[in-house]
Design an enzyme around this catalytic site. Structure first.
Site, mmCIF file in Angstrom:
data_model
loop_
_atom_site.group_PDB
_atom_site.id
_atom_site.type_symbol
_atom_site.label_atom_id
_atom_site.label_comp_id
_atom_site.label_asym_id
_atom_site.label_seq_id
_atom_site.Cartn_x
_atom_site.Cartn_y
_atom_site.Cartn_z
ATOM 1 C CE1 TYR A 75 7.013 -1.059 4.973
ATOM 2 C CE2 TYR A 75 5.215 -1.185 6.539
ATOM 3 C CZ TYR A 75 5.656 -1.130 5.242
ATOM 4 O OH TYR A 75 4.746 -1.135 4.226
ATOM 5 C CG HIS A 100 8.211 2.303 2.853
ATOM 6 N ND1 HIS A 100 6.892 2.000 3.057
ATOM 7 C CD2 HIS A 100 8.601 1.506 1.829
ATOM 8 C CE1 HIS A 100 6.505 1.060 2.197
ATOM 9 N NE2 HIS A 100 7.523 0.742 1.427
ATOM 10 C CG HIS A 129 3.969 -6.141 2.531
ATOM 11 N ND1 HIS A 129 3.578 -5.329 3.568
ATOM 12 C CD2 HIS A 129 5.251 -5.789 2.245
ATOM 13 C CE1 HIS A 129 4.585 -4.527 3.890
ATOM 14 N NE2 HIS A 129 5.612 -4.795 3.109
ATOM 15 C CD GLU A 148 8.809 -2.871 2.631
ATOM 16 O OE1 GLU A 148 8.498 -2.085 1.721
ATOM 17 O OE2 GLU A 148 8.097 -3.833 2.986
ATOM 18 C CG HIS A 205 5.720 -1.912 -5.245
ATOM 19 N ND1 HIS A 205 6.428 -3.007 -4.869
ATOM 20 C CD2 HIS A 205 5.485 -1.219 -4.108
ATOM 21 C CE1 HIS A 205 6.624 -2.975 -3.560
ATOM 22 N NE2 HIS A 205 6.077 -1.902 -3.075
ATOM 23 C CG HIS A 217 9.049 -0.286 -3.265
ATOM 24 N ND1 HIS A 217 9.516 -1.512 -2.844
ATOM 25 C CD2 HIS A 217 8.313 0.196 -2.237
ATOM 26 C CE1 HIS A 217 9.071 -1.760 -1.621
ATOM 27 N NE2 HIS A 217 8.338 -0.730 -1.216
#
Lengths: 307, 118
Positions: free
Chosen positions: A253, A212, A244, A263, A198, A151
């Site tokens: 990250y 990112h 997360h 990421e 996502h 993503h």
């Protein structure tokens, strides 16, 4: 409504030196070089079926040039052309690009260049089509080797407007939102046909900013090995390995040699999002835990450091 | 026999602290090792968060032109994560505030009187 976008197809990212970039992206990250053409290089992950998923372009400023989404079917490109017209979004038809056919190119309200395309060469991944083993034997043992691009998270001066654009015009669905005190979404995690947490996420920030882009790394073992490889190569880690709250994903990250944040993302434990289910809501009070679950607070660099 | 290394003095205002930066070392690296918390982000010249004011000659290093313009280079700014001193320098934060200083003896550096951040 059917899904008409399959996934994030490729991102084009600016780097300050293409030789150094290729050393990092192939030897440390473990992408495969497809071809280098002048100031651009095309790369792919080992499990990518399509021609490429990352374009590196030498420039004097890092950041994102464009993000491109591939449709499910060829006629979906025509569908989106109609939608762009309907919403009076100026667009260009790009007849062809490297190993790729027609694409619609347009600017989003956040100032990013997006493309929608279907036709691209599909050379397949680095495994045989018949009775393949689960991974290629020639993976570099001291590289991260993510199987696929995952993503991108981008920044928008008016995130609420950008989220609405992505939902209405591009037909992204939201899995999770951060809402302000008026109940308006100020950040969103948006998915398409792959139905993973996502394909695209939006947070407040500068016009055309790239927070990112991410590659999939899922098991705890692989995540920690990726972190080892970063330290072995003096790669600056920004956060993690961590989790997360939003997306439940576990990741790291880190920065490429020019400050573009990347990421490794995956391991979203039992994350199943069914179309029609209500999106998850995070608030100003809880978003610290939403972004960095174990730390339970948002560090300033999350909102200030990006290219 | 100890190796002789070229080093430059960096004077931080308004803290009024001087610290040593070895030849080839970035301003940020030298500051962090001296316990001076200069602001920083990606540490790779991309995000611009470590921009400071500088008086004196530096090698600006490989940095984002959007985050450090040619005009800014001429008017005394640099990105501390990439800038390497070429002579003794005077530096200050963009907003003129004092930089946070970690007292070595307060915590973990009691063994070596030094720290690493990068």
């Amino acid at each position: 409504m059917p899904f008409r976008i399959s996934r994030l197809g490729y991102v084009e990212v600016r780097v300050l030196d293409l030789d150094d970039a290729l050393d990092f992206y192939t030897n440390v990250l473990g992408l495969r070089l497809v071809e280098r053409l002048g100031k651009k290089a095309y790369l792919k992950t080992w499990d990518d079926q399509l021609a490429y998923c990352v374009i590196l372009t030498e420039s004097d400023t890092p950041g994102m040039v464009r993000a491109a989404f591939r449709t499910v079917d060829p006629e979906d490109v025509d569908y989106y052309e109609k939608k762009l017209k309907q919403y009076e979004v100026p667009y260009e038809v790009i007849p062809e690009d490297y190993k790729r056919g027609k694409a619609l190119r347009f600017k989003t309200p956040s100032g990013h260049t997006f493309e929608i395309y279907y036709e691209i060469e599909v050379p397949g991944n680095f495994l045989p089509k018949e009775s393949p083993d689960p991974w290629p034997r020639d993976l570099k043992s001291d590289a991260i080797n993510p199987p696929k691009i995952d993503h991108t998270l981008i920044t928008a001066p008016d995130p609420t407007k950008m989220i609405k654009f992505c939902e209405e015009v591009l037909e992204f669905r939201a899995t999770e939102y951060v809402v302000n005190s008026d109940g308006q979404p100020v950040a969103a995690w948006l998915y398409q046909a792959r139905q993973q947490p996502h394909d695209l996420a939006i947070i407040p920030g500068r016009e055309a900013g790239m927070h990112h882009f991410a590659f999939h790394i899922s098991s705890a073992q692989d995540i920690f090995k990726a972190a080892d490889i970063m330290v072995m190569n003096d790669v600056k880690i920004d956060w993690g390995p961590g989790r997360h709250g939003i997306t439940r994903g576990s990741g790291i990250y880190f920065f490429d040699p020019f400050g573009n944040r990347i990421e490794t993302f995956g391991g979203y434990t039992a994350y199943l999002y069914d179309p029609g289910a209500k999106p998850i809501i995070w608030t100003e009070e809880t978003m610290g835990k939403g972004v960095f679950y174990y730390e339970r607070r948002l560090v300033e660099s999350f909102l200030t450091v990006y290219t | 026999m100890s190796e002789v290394r070229t080093a430059f003095k960096i004077h931080l205002l308004p803290n009024n602290i001087t610290f040593i930066c070895h030849e080839g070392q970035t301003i940020l690296d030298a500051a962090l090792r001296a316990g001076i918390e200069l602001p920083h982000g990606c540490t790779r010249g991309g995000c611009g968060v470590c921009k400071i004011r500088v008086k004196g000659k530096v090698d600006f290093g490989r940095v984002s032109r959007a985050m450090l313009t040619d005009q800014e280079k001429e008017s005394g700014f640099c990105l501390s994560c990439r800038a390497v001193p070429l002579e003794d320098l005077e530096i200050s934060l963009i907003d003129g505030a004092s930089a946070k200083v970690i007292q070595h003896d307060e915590f973990y550096s009691f063994l070596f009187k030094t720290r690493t951040n990068l």
